[in-house]
Design a protein around this motif. Structure first.
Motif, PDB file in Angstrom:
ATOM      1  N   TYR A  65       1.816   1.576   1.982  1.00 33.76           N
ATOM      2  CA  TYR A  65       1.834   2.301   3.005  1.00 33.76           C
ATOM      3  C   TYR A  65       0.457   2.407   3.791  1.00 33.76           C
ATOM      4  O   TYR A  65      -0.401   2.188   3.250  1.00 33.76           O
ATOM      5  CB  TYR A  65       2.123   3.940   2.849  1.00 33.76           C
ATOM      6  N   GLY A  66       0.605   2.500   5.300  1.00 36.79           N
ATOM      7  CA  GLY A  66      -0.431   2.350   6.235  1.00 36.79           C
ATOM      8  C   GLY A  66      -1.536   3.541   5.856  1.00 36.79           C
ATOM      9  O   GLY A  66      -1.120   4.492   5.343  1.00 36.79           O
ATOM     10  N   GLY A  67      -2.860   2.863   5.454  1.00 35.79           N
ATOM     11  CA  GLY A  67      -3.679   3.939   4.968  1.00 35.79           C
ATOM     12  C   GLY A  67      -4.248   3.678   3.657  1.00 35.79           C
ATOM     13  O   GLY A  67      -5.325   4.243   3.097  1.00 35.79           O
ATOM     14  N   SER A  68      -3.408   3.074   2.746  1.00 41.38           N
ATOM     15  CA  SER A  68      -3.822   3.175   1.573  1.00 41.38           C
ATOM     16  C   SER A  68      -4.604   1.699   1.263  1.00 41.38           C
ATOM     17  O   SER A  68      -4.892   0.810   1.888  1.00 41.38           O
ATOM     18  CB  SER A  68      -2.614   2.738   0.585  1.00 41.38           C
ATOM     19  N   SER A  69      -5.290   1.689   0.011  1.00 40.53           N
ATOM     20  CA  SER A  69      -5.987   0.874  -0.160  1.00 40.53           C
ATOM     21  C   SER A  69      -6.545   0.492  -1.542  1.00 40.53           C
ATOM     22  O   SER A  69      -6.130   1.239  -2.506  1.00 40.53           O
ATOM     23  CB  SER A  69      -7.680   0.933   0.337  1.00 40.53           C
ATOM     24  N   VAL A  70      -6.997  -0.796  -2.244  1.00 35.92           N
ATOM     25  CA  VAL A  70      -7.141  -0.814  -3.490  1.00 35.92           C
ATOM     26  C   VAL A  70      -8.452  -1.785  -3.693  1.00 35.92           C
ATOM     27  O   VAL A  70      -8.838  -2.588  -2.839  1.00 35.92           O
ATOM     28  CB  VAL A  70      -5.929  -1.751  -4.183  1.00 35.92           C
ATOM     29  N   THR A  71      -9.122  -1.600  -4.671  1.00 33.07           N
ATOM     30  CA  THR A  71     -10.224  -2.452  -4.964  1.00 33.07           C
ATOM     31  C   THR A  71      -9.765  -3.924  -5.051  1.00 33.07           C
ATOM     32  O   THR A  71      -8.802  -4.072  -6.030  1.00 33.07           O
ATOM     33  CB  THR A  71     -11.184  -1.955  -6.113  1.00 33.07           C
ATOM     34  N   ALA A  72     -10.519  -4.860  -4.326  1.00 34.06           N
ATOM     35  CA  ALA A  72      -9.891  -6.342  -4.547  1.00 34.06           C
ATOM     36  C   ALA A  72     -10.570  -7.173  -5.570  1.00 34.06           C
ATOM     37  O   ALA A  72     -11.767  -6.515  -6.066  1.00 34.06           O
ATOM     38  CB  ALA A  72     -10.150  -6.837  -3.096  1.00 34.06           C
ATOM     39  N   ALA A  73     -10.043  -7.849  -6.062  1.00 30.83           N
ATOM     40  CA  ALA A  73     -10.762  -8.877  -7.137  1.00 30.83           C
ATOM     41  C   ALA A  73     -11.860  -9.478  -6.175  1.00 30.83           C
ATOM     42  O   ALA A  73     -11.967  -9.939  -5.225  1.00 30.83           O
ATOM     43  CB  ALA A  73      -9.626  -9.756  -7.821  1.00 30.83           C
TER      44      ALA A  73
END
Length: 395
Positions: free
Chosen positions: A281-289
């Motif tokens: 969903y818009g606004g969500s994030s995750v730490t990228a590799a």
């Protein structure tokens, strides 16, 4: 496919230019295959979902008119009120969306534009007077790349990207999927080629369609690709950051990597998109590799370049575009994950797909598109006259 009689070029030595694409230009009398690709928004502070609201007469509100001025008038108007949810990250934390340029600092103009309807690309230039360039500009992007109009420039040398590993964050911005370099992380610089300065890469955006027949912003001979990854950098010799550079001359570099469907995913593209299933969903994030940005570049020194603009508001015409002459590859499973993404988690946006997040092509206005792909040498030692060069498509 069999080639017909005529001048042919086979000097690049590339077997999959832009993936199953123009392999060589021929003189008149050549056939084409449709499957081929190219080698050679004064707003009051609003509450928190955009809904169209009809205001009856005797209601005074700042309204944007086609004259591109703000006037508090008595008028039957349809405006967008910002009634949306605050975005959250994958752990429930708030994610700050970048505030678009051109409006009062307290207004998040980034939530006032979309890719369709009355807030879509056709209206970006009237939503916010500071975005007038989106409507009036003469060097807008993206464009269609017409192979016949390419100009060979022997002075275009290969461009280089630093081989550094960059930490980052992967976000669903509600407009698309964006990778941003982590604060404090090492950054990759780009030099050479058509560039007179050093540009520092800070973020990347991916555009994609709901089918394989559309998705990319740039077209090649009016043909769209399923997706396009754009790497953005700012002129770090003249400006302090991307926000400052985006509106300044020679401010921005954009490397457009067209994406084709294949059996497997380009390895570094898979790294960039790792965790995409957690940003539904818009606004969500995750730490990228950790990402080696250079690994996203295809194995070719050939590219196209032209002067253009940002493809999102405020459409500043400050971008040097570079389009490598080979694509990245993505498989059907990864495309399915991208197409499952949604613009937000409110009731009005939870079912709105993120796909088709591309700006339509803009008029080129006779701009020159240069390339370091040499089209004049032929396999028979015969030179094609410039006026007779035609691209050939092969599968």
């Amino acid at each position: 496919m069999a080639q017909k009689e005529g001048c042919a070029y086979n000097g690049s030595g590339l077997t999959t230019p832009l993936g199953k694409a123009i392999d060589e230009p021929l003189c008149k009398g050549v056939s084409r295959s449709p499957d081929g690709l190219l080698t050679t928004l004064h707003s009051a502070r609003s509450p928190v979902v955009y809904l169209p609201v009809v205001y009856l007469p005797v209601v005074y509100l700042p309204v944007v008119y086609l004259s591109v001025v703000y006037l508090p008038v008595v008028y039957l108007s349809v405006v967008y009120l910002q009634l949306g949810d605050q975005p959250t990250g994958d752990q429930g934390e708030k994610v700050d969306r970048p505030v678009e340029e051109g409006g009062p600092p307290a207004v998040d103009w980034g939530q006032w534009w979309t890719y369709d309807g009355i807030s879509g690309p056709r209206f970006w230039g009237v939503i916010n007077p500071a975005w007038s360039r989106c409507r009036e500009g003469r060097r807008q992007s993206p464009i269609n790349i017409d192979p016949i109009t390419l100009l060979y420039d022997p002075n275009l040398t290969p461009f280089a990207v630093d081989r550094v590993t960059v930490g980052g964050v992967l976000l669903n911005t509600g407009h698309g999927v964006e990778w941003r370099a982590a604060q404090g992380s090492a950054l990759a610089n780009v030099t050479g080629g058509p560039l007179s300065y050093t540009y520092t890469l800070t973020h990347a955006r991916i555009h994609f369609g709901h089918t394989n027949h559309l998705g990319s912003e740039h077209l090649v001979d009016n043909k769209a690709f399923p997706g396009e990854l754009q790497l953005y950098g700012y002129n770090s010799q003249l400006y302090r950051n991307f926000s400052q550079a985006s509106s300044q001359v020679y401010g921005v570099l954009a490397v457009a990597l067209l994406i084709q469907v294949g059996e497997s995913v380009t390895p570094e593209l898979r790294v960039l998109l790792d965790g995409v299933e957690r940003i539904t969903y818009g606004g969500s994030s995750v730490t990228a590799a950790s990402l080696v940005v250079r690994g996203l570049l295809p194995a070719t020194e050939h590219y196209l370049t032209y002067d253009g603009s940002l493809t999102q508001p405020a459409c500043h015409e400050t971008v040097t575009w570079i389009i490598p002459n080979k694509p990245l590859y993505i498989n059907t499973a990864m495309l399915h994950q991208l197409r499952a993404l949604r613009q937000g988690n409110s009731s009005s946006l939870a079912h709105a797909p993120l796909a088709n997040n591309f700006r339509p092509v803009q008029t080129a206005h006779h701009r020159t598109i240069r390339t370091n792909i040499h089209f004049t040498t032929t396999t028979r030692g015969v030179r094609c006259r410039a006026g007779e060069q035609r691209p050939i498509y092969k599968v």
